[in-house]
Design an enzyme around this catalytic site. Structure first.
Site, PDB file in Angstrom:
ATOM      1  CB  VAL A  61      -1.114  -4.046   4.744  1.00 48.09           C
ATOM      2  CG1 VAL A  61      -1.618  -4.882   3.187  1.00 48.09           C
ATOM      3  CG2 VAL A  61       0.070  -2.868   4.625  1.00 48.09           C
ATOM      4  CG  ASP A 170     -13.145   7.659   8.655  1.00 49.60           C
ATOM      5  OD1 ASP A 170     -13.590   8.578   8.035  1.00 49.60           O
ATOM      6  OD2 ASP A 170     -12.376   7.016   8.379  1.00 49.60           O
TER       7      ASP A 170
END
Length: 352
Positions: A61, A170
């Site tokens: 987060v 990615d």
């Protein structure tokens, strides 16, 4: 299965193999540009006050926060530990290692690690935008000169990673950040891996589907820097058109979209294609035409040429980041825009 095989012992100027590590061109290995900072005691997370949640993903987060001692605004990434039964998450170890050691203007900067009783946080520079959210928020398309600046910065950051034996694995618009100083920053290196020569097998389930290179979709475990270059090509096309180039719904659908866009591969255009692990399981319908140009009828010939080279099916023939930075696309008019003249936008991080 991932096998870590870096080349920290190859700093003697030996030739390194570029691309997939087999028969690609050779060049002299550049000096390692790693930063090893002296050990310092880790501060407490209490040194920072969280202001809002920016983003939440599989690995952590991210909060907007400020340093209580200096007042500096930062991004505070809480590393998710709940699913780990055997200690610290390996993906986070890799991301921290790469970002703490490799410093470059177009990589997000990690300042320090801080701890609370039960949590670990990565303290990074705060950046107002991710590129995906920014493109969705702004009303008008970017100018050609602005696109050139962004792609040049992206390729510069990717070149730096590859020179230092790191594959991102990615790259996508959601993992690229944009500052209001006109700079693009590569972020989210949780899947990044150091590679070596000769190459060893790596995990196959890497790169978000829409940006995944065809060799990965066809089951190869021996891959290298060209998988990042394919992702750069998808990003380039997305910035130009403001829509995802190949939005597949599954791996099979992704391959179908690639082949319909670029043509069905064969041994002539991709030597070794028929030996890839999953090819024998496919019922390929021959489609001999490359339809990429019809998708972008208004771009210049040089823009198309660079895009096509980034999206070459055969990873051995795919352009490298170094080669792409020398492409005449960047010298034709209009030239890349000076970063200080790049547009500024209101933050796309919504308070939560």
């Amino acid at each position: 299965m991932d096998n870590n095989n870096n080349n920290n012992n190859n700093n003697n100027g030996d030739a390194m193999i570029i691309g997939d590590g087999q028969s690609r061109q050779q060049q002299q290995q550049p000096p390692m540009k790693r930063v090893f900072t002296p050990f310092q005691p880790c501060r407490s997370a209490d040194c920072y006050k969280k202001l809002q949640t920016i983003n939440e993903g599989a690995f952590g987060v991210v909060y907007k926060a400020y340093d209580k001692e200096t007042g500096e605004i930062v991004a505070l990434k809480k590393i998710k530990m709940e699913r780990e039964k055997e200690g610290f998450p390996l993906t986070s170890v890799r991301e921290i290692k790469v970002l703490m050691e490799l410093k470059h203007p177009y990589l997000v900067d990690v300042k320090e690690m801080v701890f609370s009783d039960k949590s670990v946080f990565m303290v990074m520079e705060y950046i107002d935008h991710d590129l995906r959210g920014l493109m969705e928020a702004i009303k008008k398309p970017l100018m050609q000169s602005e696109i050139k600046t962004l792609i040049h910065q992206l390729l510069s950051g990717v070149k730096f990673l590859h020179q230092n034996w790191v594959i991102h694995r990615d790259l996508k618009t959601a993992n690229l950040l944009y500052t209001n100083s006109g700079e693009l920053k590569i972020a989210d290196l949780g899947l990044a891996r150091e590679y070596g020569s000769p190459l060893k097998p790596f995990s196959e389930g890497v790169v978000t589907l829409w940006y995944r290179a065809p060799e990965l979709l066809l089951g190869t475990a021996i891959y290298s820097t060209p998988i990042d270059i394919w992702s750069v090509g998808c990003i380039f096309a997305e910035i130009i058109s403001r829509e995802v180039l190949l939005p597949g719904s599954s791996e099979i659908d992704q391959l179908d979209k690639i082949f319909k866009m670029l043509g069905t591969p064969n041994e002539t255009i991709w030597p070794g294609f028929s030996k890839l692990p999953l090819v024998k399981n496919l019922n390929l319908i021959p489609q001999p035409y490359n339809n990429l140009r019809s998708k972008f009828p208004h771009i210049t010939d040089l823009t198309y040429d660079l895009l096509e080279r980034l999206l070459t099916l055969d990873p051995e023939r795919r352009i490298t980041a170094s080669e792409a930075l020398e492409h005449p696309y960047f010298t034709e008019n209009p030239p890349p825009r000076d970063p200080v003249l790049m547009p500024h936008f209101p933050t796309t991080h919504k308070a939560s």
